[in-house]
Design an enzyme around this catalytic site. Structure first.
Site, PDB file in Angstrom:
ATOM      1  N   GLY A   1      10.802  52.195  70.834  1.00  0.00           N
ATOM      2  CA  GLY A   1       9.819  52.169  69.690  1.00  0.00           C
ATOM      3  C   GLY A   1      10.527  52.019  68.344  1.00  0.00           C
ATOM      4  O   GLY A   1      10.160  51.866  67.241  1.00  0.00           O
TER       5      GLY A   1
ATOM      6  N   TYR B   1      30.929  57.565  85.357  1.00  0.00           N
ATOM      7  CA  TYR B   1      30.500  57.664  84.178  1.00  0.00           C
ATOM      8  C   TYR B   1      31.496  58.466  83.227  1.00  0.00           C
ATOM      9  O   TYR B   1      31.966  59.380  83.394  1.00  0.00           O
ATOM     10  CB  TYR B   1      29.145  58.267  83.988  1.00  0.00           C
TER      11      TYR B   1
END
Length: 357
Positions: A229, A68
């Site tokens: 969402g 990462y």
């Protein structure tokens, strides 16, 4: 359609869950650190604040990987947990390429594992890892070689437990049987992709993991942002162009499989609205509902994103809601093959399924 569940204080250890058969208790949410550093949030101070907020909210597991941002994520985590190390179940991973020039700086070989763990310990500013995970399988490398190196690290006290990530069910079984036959440390956890939109692991991986007492730590429970969402029927929000450019197979809205995902997302958003919860909490609560799951890995890039995901341990989905989810995306179904995380080698390499060259 929903009701409170468990203690109202998420920092209460009574809310923690079993990590498989290890005896370790973990919080329902794991803080994934992939977005800390150049891959996501380059502001180290803000990233440290996000980690501190997560710990203060009762999260006791942090999961990162050397690949990462090429070590930057581990460095940020190391800064954040300084002085709080004993309160954290710290997990990292090896496998990803750490050099563009040297192919030996990556993979699952003994040579690399022994080198990689020292670098991770240094970046994380700790003398041991609670969980050291094989980030991806490498079928061309004998699993016994990998487990042998990991066993040495456990015996040396540098690693407490070993685990795997995105292994196929057959690979999980091979690792368990190899560990038993060769007297190696066995993997005690598995990290698969799992969300409402990617449910294939329910078919075989989860039952296999349960038979061996593995703790499951699912990644991408929000399906790479699809269940955040942001995509509503009213047209607000659209599939992020940056994601579509980086991972077109998963996010390009022109692809039919991604259009199916968007249709499912709209139906799930309607269901969440009717249930009185956010789509984020619906998605996370669904993942945590499965009895095989120990803790779901969230990967916030900002403090706002973290706050939107906290508190899910107080959400319980009714049977009606769960049944409706099963109607929208049937059990064991993954709407887009690209969301599987990995495919059987014979489906990727034609040479493995053809006699002729």
């Amino acid at each position: 359609m929903t009701s409170p569940l468990g203690p109202t204080d998420p920092t209460d250890p009574a809310a923690w869950r079993d990590l498989g058969s290890t005896g370790v208790k973990v919080s329902p949410l794991t803080l994934g650190a992939m977005m800390f550093g150049a891959w996501g949030n380059p502001d180290h101070d803000e990233s440290v604040r996000i980690i501190h907020r997560a710990l203060d909210a009762g999260i006791n597991v942090i999961d990162t990987a050397d690949v990462y941002s090429r070590g930057e994520s581990e460095e940020i985590v190391g800064k954040a947990i300084k002085g709080r190390r004993d309160d954290v179940f710290l997990a990292t991973k090896f496998h990803g390429a750490m050099s563009d020039a040297d192919p030996n700086q990556g993979g699952n070989s003994r040579r690399w594992i022994i080198r990689a763990v020292e670098a991770s310990l240094r970046r994380l500013q700790t003398d041991h890892l609670d969980l050291y995970q094989v980030h991806r399988p490498r079928p061309e490398i004998a699993i016994d070689d990998t487990l042998s190196a990991l066993s040495d690290l456990v015996h040396q006290g540098k690693v407490r437990y070993v685990g795997t990530s995105t292994f196929l069910p057959s690979q999980v079984v091979e690792a368990q049987w190899t560990a038993e036959r060769r007297h190696r440390e066995r993997p005690v956890t598995e990290q698969p992709p799992y969300s409402i939109l990617a449910r294939e692991v329910e078919r075989d991986l989860f039952p296999t993991a349960q038979r061996y007492g593995l703790g499951i730590l699912p990644w991408s429970p929000l399906a790479g942002g699809w269940l955040s969402g942001r995509y509503r029927r009213d047209g607000e929000g659209h599939v992020a162009s940056s994601r579509a450019q980086r991972q077109p197979a998963r996010h390009d809205p022109a692809l039919p499989e991604n259009r199916r995902k968007l249709e499912a997302v709209h139906a799930l958003q309607d269901l969440a609205d009717d249930a009185g919860v956010s789509l984020i909490h619906l998605a996370l609560a669904f993942v945590l509902e499965h009895p095989a799951v120990s803790s779901a890995i969230i990967g916030p890039r900002t403090l706002e994103q973290l706050e939107s995901q906290l508190g899910v341990e107080k959400v319980s989905l009714s049977r009606d809601v769960l049944d409706r989810i099963d109607e929208i995306v049937p059990p064991g179904t993954t709407l887009n093959e690209a969301d599987r995380g990995s495919a059987p080698p014979a489906l990727v390499d034609p040479a493995l399924r053809r006699r002729s060259p």
